[in-house]
Design an enzyme around this catalytic site. Structure first.
Site, mmCIF file in Angstrom:
data_model
loop_
_atom_site.group_PDB
_atom_site.id
_atom_site.type_symbol
_atom_site.label_atom_id
_atom_site.label_comp_id
_atom_site.label_asym_id
_atom_site.label_seq_id
_atom_site.Cartn_x
_atom_site.Cartn_y
_atom_site.Cartn_z
ATOM 1 N N GLU A 122 -48.955 67.025 25.408
ATOM 2 C CA GLU A 122 -50.312 66.473 25.365
ATOM 3 C C GLU A 122 -51.303 67.581 25.631
ATOM 4 O O GLU A 122 -50.944 68.749 25.658
ATOM 5 C CB GLU A 122 -50.448 65.314 26.360
ATOM 6 C CG GLU A 122 -50.174 65.673 27.805
ATOM 7 C CD GLU A 122 -50.491 64.519 28.761
ATOM 8 O OE1 GLU A 122 -51.446 63.769 28.511
ATOM 9 O OE2 GLU A 122 -49.800 64.396 29.775
ATOM 10 N N LYS A 170 -50.890 60.716 37.643
ATOM 11 C CA LYS A 170 -52.262 61.234 37.604
ATOM 12 C C LYS A 170 -52.593 61.890 38.944
ATOM 13 O O LYS A 170 -53.348 61.361 39.758
ATOM 14 C CB LYS A 170 -53.229 60.090 37.287
ATOM 15 C CG LYS A 170 -54.266 60.485 36.232
ATOM 16 C CD LYS A 170 -55.035 59.285 35.718
ATOM 17 C CE LYS A 170 -56.265 59.720 34.960
ATOM 18 N NZ LYS A 170 -55.985 60.407 33.702
ATOM 19 N N ARG A 219 -50.373 52.206 37.408
ATOM 20 C CA ARG A 219 -50.167 53.649 37.271
ATOM 21 C C ARG A 219 -50.487 54.362 38.574
ATOM 22 O O ARG A 219 -49.818 55.320 38.949
ATOM 23 C CB ARG A 219 -51.017 54.173 36.110
ATOM 24 C CG ARG A 219 -50.637 55.570 35.663
ATOM 25 C CD ARG A 219 -51.291 55.928 34.348
ATOM 26 N NE ARG A 219 -52.744 55.977 34.450
ATOM 27 C CZ ARG A 219 -53.556 56.124 33.407
ATOM 28 N NH1 ARG A 219 -53.055 56.227 32.184
ATOM 29 N NH2 ARG A 219 -54.860 56.170 33.569
HETATM 30 C C1 LIG Z 1 -55.864 60.163 32.305
HETATM 31 C C2 LIG Z 1 -55.059 60.984 31.381
HETATM 32 C C3 LIG Z 1 -54.840 60.611 30.040
HETATM 33 C C4 LIG Z 1 -55.506 59.426 29.406
HETATM 34 O O1 LIG Z 1 -55.112 58.210 29.963
HETATM 35 P P1 LIG Z 1 -55.969 56.888 29.708
HETATM 36 O O2 LIG Z 1 -55.296 55.864 30.526
HETATM 37 O O3 LIG Z 1 -55.920 56.584 28.266
HETATM 38 O O4 LIG Z 1 -57.362 57.204 30.156
HETATM 39 C C5 LIG Z 1 -54.009 61.403 29.270
HETATM 40 N N1 LIG Z 1 -53.431 62.513 29.757
HETATM 41 C C6 LIG Z 1 -53.640 62.929 31.030
HETATM 42 C C7 LIG Z 1 -52.981 64.163 31.505
HETATM 43 C C8 LIG Z 1 -54.445 62.162 31.872
HETATM 44 O O5 LIG Z 1 -54.628 62.577 33.132
#
Ligand SMILES: *Cc1c(COP(=O)(O)O)cnc(C)c1O
Length: 341
Positions: A220, A184, A82
């Site tokens: 989300e 991210k 990722r």
């Molecule tokens: C990091 C993150 C998540 C959760 O991801 P995980 O890999 O399960 O920790 C969900 N949404 C956003 C916007 C994120 O930055």
């Protein structure tokens, strides 16, 4: 070596300085060998690209002490992949996957005394990140970068049990179609800060973002993916190109299907449909699953039948199974557990 004198059970979810962190620098088109260092300070030019144009991305994962005393991390290969996607989208050099896993391994092993013991509820949170480090004035990518990994012991996300939270449907947008919602990037969080402070001021724990183009589908929250359970027991999660592909959410879907024998679906979820859901949770590394009890949609209340006192029954089973896998109480699928020692 001896465990640090830390009150593990009363740790908050926050930063504290540990002994070692990893640093690798990118210059003249190549990453250097990377080292562990005790220096927690970063000194950069006042014009570093990260300060001017927010060229930075990050990851988050945890190390756990298992029931039989090993220290492990959970699916770090997916964090490595990722971060490569994030870096590429932000015109940053990718950090090789094997080196990412090696860096995590080195940092956790060097800070072994900070890894909370089994049963304490606490874990070691690991933060890999990367930023453009040389002076950039005209808008363009940096030429030099730094990749770092630090860690900090963090307390159980839920002190005294997982109480369902209340969220609101927000009019703010988190991510544009064809934008950066699926990576991210620090910038996604900078722009979410106003929305979350506003939500807190209005008495809500979190924001539910809808798709920016049509304001119809559930996306989300600022930092976690949604999972829902329908009244006939199907686990459903939103599918969208502008949400962050949560490793927790993907793992929960696998657990639902292969461990619990539930029906699972990943598809667009209209907000209208949420009115009929039986359970709702937020998935992410920090909390694993945080149950949602109430969603307020512009004055209309969606009261999840699971209520405001505890996790819904299927959410609870998913939570128990995934944390059981992470803590070594339940056998993990091939390749999910990376043993550090
Ligand atoms: C990091 C993150 C998540 C959760 O991801 P995980 O890999 O399960 O920790 C969900 N949404 C956003 C916007 C994120 O930055």
């Amino acid at each position: 070596m001896a465990k640090k004198d830390i009150d593990w059970g009363n740790l908050a979810f926050g930063y504290s300085k540990t002994d070692y962190r990893y640093v690798s620098n990118y210059k003249n088109g190549a990453w250097d060998d990377g080292i562990l260092t005790t220096d927690d300070q970063v000194t950069l030019s006042e014009c570093a690209c990260v300060f001017q144009y927010a060229q930075t991305c990050f990851e988050g994962l945890k190390a756990y002490t298992t029931e039989d005393g090993h220290i492990v991390t959970f699916r770090p290969d997916l964090n490595a992949e990722r971060m490569q996607t994030s870096a590429a989208r932000l015109e940053m050099p990718v950090f090789p996957k094997d080196r990412f896993i090696d860096a995590i391994t080195q940092v956790v092993a060097a800070n072994e005394d900070f890894v909370p013991p089994y049963g304490s509820g606490a874990t070691l949170y690991i933060r890999p990140y990367m930023f453009g480090s040389d002076p950039i004035m005209g808008v363009k990518p940096a030429n030099e970068y730094q990749f770092r990994v630090f860690c900090a012991p963090v307390g159980p996300y839920f002190k005294g049990g997982a109480k369902p939270i209340t969220i609101r449907v927000t009019d703010f947008d988190r991510a544009a179609p064809n934008g950066t919602g699926h990576v991210k990037a620090g910038l996604n969080y900078a722009m979410s800060l106003h929305a979350i402070v506003d939500a807190h001021n209005q008495g809500f724990n979190e924001n539910m973002y809808l798709d920016a183009a049509t304001k119809t589908y559930v996306e989300e929250t600022g930092g976690a993916n949604f999972m829902f359970v329908t009244k006939d027991g199907t686990v459903v999660t939103p599918k969208s190109d502008s949400i962050l592909p949560s490793i927790t959410r993907r793992s929960l879907l696998y657990v639902a299907e292969h461990y619990l024998g539930l029906k699972v679906e990943e598809r667009p979820i209209p907000l209208e449909e949420v009115y009929d859901m039986a359970e709702c949770g937020l998935c992410g590394t920090a909390a694993v699953v945080s149950p949602v009890g109430k969603i307020v949609d512009h004055g209309k209340e969606i009261l999840l039948p699971s209520g405001m006192n505890e996790m819904g029954p299927i959410t609870k089973k998913l939570y128990d199974t995934l944390t059981g896998i992470q803590m070594g109480r339940i056998e993990a699928p091939e390749g999910w557990i990376h043993v550090i020692k």
